[in-house]
Design a protein around this motif. Structure first.
Motif, PDB file in Angstrom:
ATOM      1  N   GLU A   1     -22.130  15.959   6.453  1.00  0.00           N
ATOM      2  CA  GLU A   1     -23.528  15.681   7.545  1.00  0.00           C
ATOM      3  C   GLU A   1     -22.514  16.783   8.167  1.00  0.00           C
ATOM      4  OE1 GLU A   1     -23.165  11.986   9.865  1.00  0.00           O
ATOM      5  OE2 GLU A   1     -21.049  12.831   9.697  1.00  0.00           O
ATOM      6  N   VAL A   2     -23.865  18.249   9.081  1.00  0.00           N
ATOM      7  CA  VAL A   2     -23.755  19.178   9.016  1.00  0.00           C
ATOM      8  C   VAL A   2     -23.501  18.654  10.894  1.00  0.00           C
ATOM      9  CG1 VAL A   2     -24.309  21.367  10.322  1.00  0.00           C
ATOM     10  CG2 VAL A   2     -24.659  20.081   7.426  1.00  0.00           C
ATOM     11  N   ARG A   3     -22.571  19.238  11.405  1.00  0.00           N
ATOM     12  CA  ARG A   3     -22.905  18.729  12.955  1.00  0.00           C
ATOM     13  C   ARG A   3     -22.654  20.361  13.532  1.00  0.00           C
ATOM     14  NH1 ARG A   3     -17.865  14.644  13.969  1.00  0.00           N
ATOM     15  NH2 ARG A   3     -18.196  15.183  12.179  1.00  0.00           N
ATOM     16  N   ILE A   4     -23.984  20.604  14.001  1.00  0.00           N
ATOM     17  CA  ILE A   4     -23.687  21.471  15.016  1.00  0.00           C
ATOM     18  C   ILE A   4     -24.068  21.490  17.308  1.00  0.00           C
ATOM     19  CG2 ILE A   4     -25.733  23.572  15.339  1.00  0.00           C
ATOM     20  CD1 ILE A   4     -26.876  22.860  12.674  1.00  0.00           C
ATOM     21  N   LYS A   5     -23.050  21.993  16.996  1.00  0.00           N
ATOM     22  CA  LYS A   5     -22.835  21.961  19.066  1.00  0.00           C
ATOM     23  C   LYS A   5     -22.631  23.439  19.653  1.00  0.00           C
ATOM     24  CE  LYS A   5     -19.859  18.269  17.713  1.00  0.00           C
ATOM     25  NZ  LYS A   5     -18.590  17.619  18.460  1.00  0.00           N
TER      26      LYS A   5
ATOM     27  N   VAL B   1     -21.012  15.882  29.149  1.00  0.00           N
ATOM     28  CA  VAL B   1     -22.131  15.471  27.958  1.00  0.00           C
ATOM     29  C   VAL B   1     -22.060  17.249  27.683  1.00  0.00           C
ATOM     30  CG1 VAL B   1     -23.888  14.792  27.574  1.00  0.00           C
ATOM     31  CG2 VAL B   1     -22.543  13.401  29.575  1.00  0.00           C
ATOM     32  N   ARG B   2     -21.860  16.645  26.337  1.00  0.00           N
ATOM     33  CA  ARG B   2     -23.121  17.900  25.050  1.00  0.00           C
ATOM     34  C   ARG B   2     -23.759  17.609  24.253  1.00  0.00           C
ATOM     35  NH1 ARG B   2     -21.711  23.298  27.418  1.00  0.00           N
ATOM     36  NH2 ARG B   2     -21.061  24.057  25.374  1.00  0.00           N
ATOM     37  N   VAL B   3     -24.750  18.348  24.789  1.00  0.00           N
ATOM     38  CA  VAL B   3     -25.824  17.972  23.156  1.00  0.00           C
ATOM     39  C   VAL B   3     -25.338  18.917  21.793  1.00  0.00           C
ATOM     40  CG1 VAL B   3     -28.478  17.263  22.838  1.00  0.00           C
ATOM     41  CG2 VAL B   3     -27.149  16.688  24.980  1.00  0.00           C
TER      42      VAL B   3
END
Lengths: 92, 92
Positions: free
Chosen positions: A7-11, A39-41
């Motif tokens: 799982e790669v989470r890119i913020k 809120v950050r997407v």
């Protein structure tokens, strides 16, 4: 070869503007949700990879992030190994 | 009121087409990455909420998903509580 579910989470990097997050924040306010401070997407990429080892799978995913998935100027990424293929998620 | 940092993961339901995932899969192949079996792309929403309890924070986030963040027809979502405000992520 083993199969790994990553799982790669890119913020967006902290401090950088996040217009999509701002828009969602505004929409939540309009819908009457209270107590929302921020809120950050970001983006979530589920990768199913065949690799000789977990380390190698993570190394490949890191290269994928650097070359394609994440924008190194504006985004951070984090890679985690899921124990089993993702079931697509359910409300917690 | 306490402040909670929640992470909402929104993913296309299993079995549904995911054109963005397919496009990334294709791009990874073109870049020479081998062993990629599947790519699915979802959305990651970091919420910072003030709520009286963790349960209440999760309940509110669930309502936000149902009303705005996720498409109930095509997407599943999962909400997790981060112990501390997210640092934006780093390569693992």
């Amino acid at each position: 070869m083993n199969r790994f579910q990553l799982e790669v989470r890119i913020k967006p990097r902290p401090g950088l503007l996040d217009p999509e997050g701002k828009a969602i924040h505004h929409a939540l306010d309009s819908l009457g949700f209270e107590g929302v401070d921020d809120v950050r997407v970001g983006k979530l990429v589920d990768l199913q990879l065949e690799a000789p080892s977990e380390e190698e799978a993570i190394e490949r995913a890191t290269q994928m992030c650097r070359k394609l998935l994440a924008n190194p100027v504006t985004e951070n990424f984090r890679i985690t190994v899921a124990n089993e293929p993702s079931d697509g998620g359910r409300p917690a």
